[in-house]
Motif scaffolding. Structure first.
Motif, PDB file in Angstrom:
ATOM      1  N   LEU A 120     -12.126  -6.139   0.154  1.00 43.95           N
ATOM      2  CA  LEU A 120     -10.667  -6.007   0.015  1.00 43.95           C
ATOM      3  C   LEU A 120     -10.279  -4.649  -0.559  1.00 43.95           C
ATOM      4  O   LEU A 120      -9.268  -4.069  -0.162  1.00 43.95           O
ATOM      5  CB  LEU A 120     -10.100  -7.125  -0.862  1.00 43.95           C
ATOM      6  CG  LEU A 120      -9.909  -8.478  -0.197  1.00 43.95           C
ATOM      7  CD1 LEU A 120      -9.468  -9.516  -1.221  1.00 43.95           C
ATOM      8  CD2 LEU A 120      -8.906  -8.392   0.950  1.00 43.95           C
ATOM      9  N   GLY A 121     -11.080  -4.135  -1.483  1.00 41.22           N
ATOM     10  CA  GLY A 121     -10.817  -2.801  -2.026  1.00 41.22           C
ATOM     11  C   GLY A 121     -10.924  -1.733  -0.951  1.00 41.22           C
ATOM     12  O   GLY A 121     -10.084  -0.820  -0.877  1.00 41.22           O
ATOM     13  N   LEU A 122     -11.955  -1.843  -0.107  1.00 40.36           N
ATOM     14  CA  LEU A 122     -12.101  -0.900   1.011  1.00 40.36           C
ATOM     15  C   LEU A 122     -10.918  -1.020   1.965  1.00 40.36           C
ATOM     16  O   LEU A 122     -10.387  -0.012   2.439  1.00 40.36           O
ATOM     17  CB  LEU A 122     -13.405  -1.163   1.766  1.00 40.36           C
ATOM     18  CG  LEU A 122     -14.716  -0.850   1.063  1.00 40.36           C
ATOM     19  CD1 LEU A 122     -15.901  -1.348   1.906  1.00 40.36           C
ATOM     20  CD2 LEU A 122     -14.842   0.635   0.786  1.00 40.36           C
ATOM     21  N   LEU A 123     -10.523  -2.256   2.253  1.00 40.37           N
ATOM     22  CA  LEU A 123      -9.391  -2.470   3.150  1.00 40.37           C
ATOM     23  C   LEU A 123      -8.103  -1.910   2.578  1.00 40.37           C
ATOM     24  O   LEU A 123      -7.307  -1.303   3.307  1.00 40.37           O
ATOM     25  CB  LEU A 123      -9.219  -3.965   3.445  1.00 40.37           C
ATOM     26  CG  LEU A 123     -10.200  -4.553   4.445  1.00 40.37           C
ATOM     27  CD1 LEU A 123     -10.123  -6.078   4.425  1.00 40.37           C
ATOM     28  CD2 LEU A 123      -9.932  -4.012   5.836  1.00 40.37           C
ATOM     29  N   ASP A 124      -7.883  -2.107   1.300  1.00 39.66           N
ATOM     30  CA  ASP A 124      -6.667  -1.590   0.674  1.00 39.66           C
ATOM     31  C   ASP A 124      -6.612  -0.062   0.778  1.00 39.66           C
ATOM     32  O   ASP A 124      -5.578   0.500   1.159  1.00 39.66           O
ATOM     33  CB  ASP A 124      -6.586  -2.039  -0.787  1.00 39.66           C
ATOM     34  CG  ASP A 124      -5.315  -1.565  -1.451  1.00 39.66           C
ATOM     35  OD1 ASP A 124      -4.221  -1.857  -0.919  1.00 39.66           O
ATOM     36  OD2 ASP A 124      -5.405  -0.883  -2.495  1.00 39.66           O
ATOM     37  N   ALA A 125      -7.710   0.580   0.462  1.00 46.85           N
ATOM     38  CA  ALA A 125      -7.754   2.050   0.545  1.00 46.85           C
ATOM     39  C   ALA A 125      -7.563   2.519   1.993  1.00 46.85           C
ATOM     40  O   ALA A 125      -6.857   3.503   2.248  1.00 46.85           O
ATOM     41  CB  ALA A 125      -9.076   2.570  -0.017  1.00 46.85           C
ATOM     42  N   HIS A 126      -8.170   1.814   2.924  1.00 45.71           N
ATOM     43  CA  HIS A 126      -8.074   2.168   4.339  1.00 45.71           C
ATOM     44  C   HIS A 126      -6.654   1.935   4.865  1.00 45.71           C
ATOM     45  O   HIS A 126      -6.044   2.839   5.455  1.00 45.71           O
ATOM     46  CB  HIS A 126      -9.083   1.332   5.132  1.00 45.71           C
ATOM     47  CG  HIS A 126      -9.061   1.564   6.593  1.00 45.71           C
ATOM     48  ND1 HIS A 126      -9.601   2.684   7.179  1.00 45.71           N
ATOM     49  CD2 HIS A 126      -8.565   0.818   7.603  1.00 45.71           C
ATOM     50  CE1 HIS A 126      -9.439   2.617   8.487  1.00 45.71           C
ATOM     51  NE2 HIS A 126      -8.812   1.492   8.764  1.00 45.71           N
TER      52      HIS A 126
ATOM     53  N   PRO B 102       0.749   4.282   7.112  1.00 42.03           N
ATOM     54  CA  PRO B 102       1.780   5.327   7.162  1.00 42.03           C
ATOM     55  C   PRO B 102       1.413   6.549   8.016  1.00 42.03           C
ATOM     56  O   PRO B 102       2.304   7.257   8.477  1.00 42.03           O
ATOM     57  CB  PRO B 102       1.951   5.734   5.693  1.00 42.03           C
ATOM     58  CG  PRO B 102       0.653   5.422   5.050  1.00 42.03           C
ATOM     59  CD  PRO B 102       0.118   4.215   5.791  1.00 42.03           C
ATOM     60  N   ILE B 103       0.142   6.789   8.240  1.00 41.41           N
ATOM     61  CA  ILE B 103      -0.250   7.998   8.973  1.00 41.41           C
ATOM     62  C   ILE B 103      -0.523   7.707  10.442  1.00 41.41           C
ATOM     63  O   ILE B 103      -0.018   8.390  11.334  1.00 41.41           O
ATOM     64  CB  ILE B 103      -1.478   8.657   8.314  1.00 41.41           C
ATOM     65  CG1 ILE B 103      -1.119   9.121   6.902  1.00 41.41           C
ATOM     66  CG2 ILE B 103      -2.002   9.817   9.153  1.00 41.41           C
ATOM     67  CD1 ILE B 103      -2.296   9.532   6.050  1.00 41.41           C
TER      68      ILE B 103
ATOM     69  N   ALA C 154       1.911   5.559  16.512  1.00 38.97           N
ATOM     70  CA  ALA C 154       1.459   4.789  17.672  1.00 38.97           C
ATOM     71  C   ALA C 154       2.550   4.634  18.725  1.00 38.97           C
ATOM     72  O   ALA C 154       2.319   4.894  19.910  1.00 38.97           O
ATOM     73  CB  ALA C 154       0.944   3.424  17.239  1.00 38.97           C
ATOM     74  N   ASP C 155       3.732   4.224  18.327  1.00 34.59           N
ATOM     75  CA  ASP C 155       4.794   3.987  19.303  1.00 34.59           C
ATOM     76  C   ASP C 155       5.273   5.278  19.957  1.00 34.59           C
ATOM     77  O   ASP C 155       5.727   5.259  21.099  1.00 34.59           O
ATOM     78  CB  ASP C 155       5.964   3.249  18.640  1.00 34.59           C
ATOM     79  CG  ASP C 155       5.596   1.814  18.305  1.00 34.59           C
ATOM     80  OD1 ASP C 155       5.374   1.034  19.244  1.00 34.59           O
ATOM     81  OD2 ASP C 155       5.509   1.486  17.113  1.00 34.59           O
ATOM     82  N   ASP C 156       5.161   6.393  19.248  1.00 31.05           N
ATOM     83  CA  ASP C 156       5.593   7.683  19.800  1.00 31.05           C
ATOM     84  C   ASP C 156       4.559   8.285  20.736  1.00 31.05           C
ATOM     85  O   ASP C 156       4.920   8.934  21.715  1.00 31.05           O
ATOM     86  CB  ASP C 156       5.863   8.687  18.666  1.00 31.05           C
ATOM     87  CG  ASP C 156       6.993   8.255  17.760  1.00 31.05           C
ATOM     88  OD1 ASP C 156       7.874   7.506  18.229  1.00 31.05           O
ATOM     89  OD2 ASP C 156       6.982   8.648  16.586  1.00 31.05           O
ATOM     90  N   VAL C 157       3.288   8.106  20.435  1.00 32.71           N
ATOM     91  CA  VAL C 157       2.222   8.815  21.153  1.00 32.71           C
ATOM     92  C   VAL C 157       1.705   8.050  22.360  1.00 32.71           C
ATOM     93  O   VAL C 157       1.441   8.643  23.404  1.00 32.71           O
ATOM     94  CB  VAL C 157       1.062   9.151  20.181  1.00 32.71           C
ATOM     95  CG1 VAL C 157      -0.143   9.689  20.920  1.00 32.71           C
ATOM     96  CG2 VAL C 157       1.537  10.157  19.137  1.00 32.71           C
TER      97      VAL C 157
END
Length: 151
Positions: free
Chosen positions: A102-108, A114-115, A120-123
């Motif tokens: 979960l810690g790895l997932l949170d950081a990921h 946001p990045i 995705a919808d634009d590209v």
């Protein structure tokens, strides 16, 4: 629904499955954990096969490379959890590994949403967007597929 919203919804569902297993104290409900990990593997597949290639072509090479590296770490953490489950490890040990995942997932996810997802919808063109949406609805990870950067 935007692609970003659909992908974020998958994040919440995956996290929720792991959190439910932890809340169960690592007991008999391994189906919760196994289901979440199956969902995460599927999610990683769809990103690496459907989402990342068009984003890379649009110039997002470095953010995609970071996501791929983190996918490898997530995949390896799930493999370690699978091994703990297979050997019948103590529930506390499995719960500790779940918390690490979960810690790895949170950081990921805190970078990916946001990045990567906002673009995705634009590209993605209509064909790529439709393919990703179709996979979100009914796709499965091919047998034996492994994240690009796992071990």
């Amino acid at each position: 629904m935007t692609l970003a919203a659909a992908l974020e919804r998958e994040h919440r569902r995956i996290d929720g499955g792991i959190e439910a297993y932890i809340a169960d104290g690592g007991g008999e409900r391994t189906d919760l954990l196994r289901g979440a990990m199956e969902g995460l593997r599927r999610h990683i597949y769809l990103e690496e096969e459907f989402l990342f290639p068009p984003l890379r072509e649009a110039g997002m090479m470095m953010p995609v490379m970071v996501m791929l590296r983190e996918h490898g770490a997530l995949w390896n953490a799930m493999d370690a959890l699978d091994a703990l489950l297979a050997e019948g490890a103590a529930p506390a040990s499995i719960v500790d590994s779940c918390r690490e995942l979960l810690g790895l997932l949170d950081a990921h996810n805190s970078k990916e949403e946001p990045i990567i997802y906002t673009r995705a919808d634009d590209v993605l063109n209509a064909e790529a967007s439709d393919g990703l949406r179709d996979f979100l609805t009914s796709g499965t990870t091919p047998e034996g597929w492994v994240s690009t950067t796992a071990r």
